[in-house]
Design a protein around this motif. Structure first.
Motif, PDB file in Angstrom:
ATOM      1  N   MET A 108       0.840  -1.205   0.000  1.00 44.46           N
ATOM      2  CA  MET A 108       0.000   0.000   0.000  1.00 44.46           C
ATOM      3  C   MET A 108       0.871   1.250   0.000  1.00 44.46           C
ATOM      4  O   MET A 108       0.613   2.192  -0.752  1.00 44.46           O
ATOM      5  CB  MET A 108      -0.949  -0.007   1.209  1.00 44.46           C
ATOM      6  CG  MET A 108      -2.087  -0.976   1.048  1.00 44.46           C
ATOM      7  SD  MET A 108      -3.163  -1.152   2.503  1.00 44.46           S
ATOM      8  CE  MET A 108      -3.267   0.457   3.171  1.00 44.46           C
ATOM      9  N   LEU A 109       1.902   1.284   0.830  1.00 42.61           N
ATOM     10  CA  LEU A 109       2.808   2.429   0.860  1.00 42.61           C
ATOM     11  C   LEU A 109       3.503   2.617  -0.488  1.00 42.61           C
ATOM     12  O   LEU A 109       3.613   3.735  -0.985  1.00 42.61           O
ATOM     13  CB  LEU A 109       3.880   2.238   1.939  1.00 42.61           C
ATOM     14  CG  LEU A 109       3.545   2.649   3.346  1.00 42.61           C
ATOM     15  CD1 LEU A 109       4.736   2.392   4.256  1.00 42.61           C
ATOM     16  CD2 LEU A 109       3.142   4.094   3.432  1.00 42.61           C
ATOM     17  N   ALA A 111       2.420   1.660  -3.428  1.00 46.48           N
ATOM     18  CA  ALA A 111       1.432   2.114  -4.417  1.00 46.48           C
ATOM     19  C   ALA A 111       1.120   3.594  -4.233  1.00 46.48           C
ATOM     20  O   ALA A 111       1.011   4.346  -5.212  1.00 46.48           O
ATOM     21  CB  ALA A 111       0.155   1.279  -4.303  1.00 46.48           C
ATOM     22  N   ILE A 112       0.995   4.038  -2.994  1.00 46.77           N
ATOM     23  CA  ILE A 112       0.718   5.456  -2.726  1.00 46.77           C
ATOM     24  C   ILE A 112       1.891   6.317  -3.168  1.00 46.77           C
ATOM     25  O   ILE A 112       1.710   7.362  -3.795  1.00 46.77           O
ATOM     26  CB  ILE A 112       0.397   5.673  -1.229  1.00 46.77           C
ATOM     27  CG1 ILE A 112      -0.965   5.042  -0.903  1.00 46.77           C
ATOM     28  CG2 ILE A 112       0.406   7.152  -0.866  1.00 46.77           C
ATOM     29  CD1 ILE A 112      -1.261   4.941   0.574  1.00 46.77           C
ATOM     30  N   ALA A 113       3.099   5.881  -2.878  1.00 51.33           N
ATOM     31  CA  ALA A 113       4.288   6.645  -3.282  1.00 51.33           C
ATOM     32  C   ALA A 113       4.383   6.720  -4.806  1.00 51.33           C
ATOM     33  O   ALA A 113       4.712   7.764  -5.366  1.00 51.33           O
ATOM     34  CB  ALA A 113       5.545   6.013  -2.696  1.00 51.33           C
ATOM     35  N   GLU A 114       4.079   5.617  -5.489  1.00 51.65           N
ATOM     36  CA  GLU A 114       4.122   5.613  -6.953  1.00 51.65           C
ATOM     37  C   GLU A 114       3.037   6.536  -7.518  1.00 51.65           C
ATOM     38  O   GLU A 114       3.278   7.288  -8.465  1.00 51.65           O
ATOM     39  CB  GLU A 114       3.926   4.188  -7.471  1.00 51.65           C
ATOM     40  CG  GLU A 114       4.267   4.024  -8.920  1.00 51.65           C
ATOM     41  CD  GLU A 114       4.380   2.558  -9.322  1.00 51.65           C
ATOM     42  OE1 GLU A 114       4.357   2.308 -10.523  1.00 51.65           O
ATOM     43  OE2 GLU A 114       4.491   1.680  -8.445  1.00 51.65           O
ATOM     44  N   PHE A 115       1.853   6.518  -6.915  1.00 54.91           N
ATOM     45  CA  PHE A 115       0.764   7.397  -7.328  1.00 54.91           C
ATOM     46  C   PHE A 115       1.162   8.863  -7.140  1.00 54.91           C
ATOM     47  O   PHE A 115       0.955   9.698  -8.017  1.00 54.91           O
ATOM     48  CB  PHE A 115      -0.499   7.082  -6.516  1.00 54.91           C
ATOM     49  CG  PHE A 115      -1.656   7.995  -6.782  1.00 54.91           C
ATOM     50  CD1 PHE A 115      -2.315   7.973  -8.002  1.00 54.91           C
ATOM     51  CD2 PHE A 115      -2.086   8.886  -5.813  1.00 54.91           C
ATOM     52  CE1 PHE A 115      -3.378   8.815  -8.252  1.00 54.91           C
ATOM     53  CE2 PHE A 115      -3.147   9.733  -6.048  1.00 54.91           C
ATOM     54  CZ  PHE A 115      -3.802   9.700  -7.278  1.00 54.91           C
ATOM     55  N   GLU A 116       1.779   9.173  -5.996  1.00 51.86           N
ATOM     56  CA  GLU A 116       2.222  10.538  -5.721  1.00 51.86           C
ATOM     57  C   GLU A 116       3.265  10.983  -6.752  1.00 51.86           C
ATOM     58  O   GLU A 116       3.218  12.096  -7.263  1.00 51.86           O
ATOM     59  CB  GLU A 116       2.803  10.625  -4.307  1.00 51.86           C
ATOM     60  CG  GLU A 116       3.278  11.998  -3.941  1.00 51.86           C
ATOM     61  CD  GLU A 116       3.881  12.048  -2.549  1.00 51.86           C
ATOM     62  OE1 GLU A 116       3.839  13.119  -1.950  1.00 51.86           O
ATOM     63  OE2 GLU A 116       4.413  11.021  -2.088  1.00 51.86           O
TER      64      GLU A 116
END
Length: 190
Positions: A108-109, A111-116
């Motif tokens: 999850m972390l 994926a969030i970092a990649e999205f950011e």
């Protein structure tokens, strides 16, 4: 089943003791220390620790950013460790991939970092497109204006100054002066 630590500081001036103390307190039997920027493709101590750890071991870092150059690189390292049966623990983030919840939290972390990251890239592209639409171009300002170019040409033609002296006068490099001397007298050129 051993805990193996990896600490990284970006420069030789930085002290890894803060990380190594935390890793020792966490019970790491062996600690590998890297003195290299995270963006470097080759990090010898990381290569050594990845070669050293065995099935059932857990690689321990103080923070995830000590381990990977980017989110993509971090995911690759974590996947390689998982395929080899090696856990990953990031102490300050409370991540432990030896547990199902820890694996979920890690992904999850990531994926969030990649999205950011993708959002930042998209906003940058949008900003550049908007600037271009308003007629603005990126890059540094020209140091040599049309007036400076004609002055440099006059200095050169007088044969009283070396190209280096002309470059020093205008605060540019010799190749810049040569480029402008070879170009037709049409104004600033790159």
């Amino acid at each position: 089943m051993a805990l193996i630590g990896y600490a990284r500081v970006s420069t030789r001036d930085q002290n890894p003791e803060g990380q190594t103390d935390v890793l020792e307190a966490a019970g790491c039997e062996k600690i590998f220390v890297e003195h290299a920027s995270g963006v470097l493709a080759r990090r010898p101590a990381l290569d050594q620790v990845l070669e050293y750890v065995r099935d059932g071991d857990t690689l321990v870092v103080t923070k995830l950013d000590r381990l990977g150059r980017s989110v993509r690189n971090l995911k690759q390292v974590a996947e390689e460790l998982q395929q080899r049966g090696i856990g990953l623990r990031a102490l300050s983030q409370g991540i432990d991939t030896t547990t199902p919840g820890g694996r979920l939290f890690f992904h999850m972390l990531a994926a969030i970092a990649e999205f950011e990251h993708d959002l930042i890239v998209e906003r940058t592209h949008d900003g550049l497109a908007a600037a271009r639409a308003r007629g603005r171009k990126g890059g540094p300002k020209f140091k040599m204006t049309a007036t400076k170019i004609s002055q440099a040409r006059a200095m050169y033609d007088s044969k009283e100054h070396t190209v280096q002296e002309i470059a020093d006068t205008f605060g540019v490099s010799r190749p810049t002066i040569y480029r402008h001397l070879q170009a037709p007298s049409a104004g600033p050129a790159r």
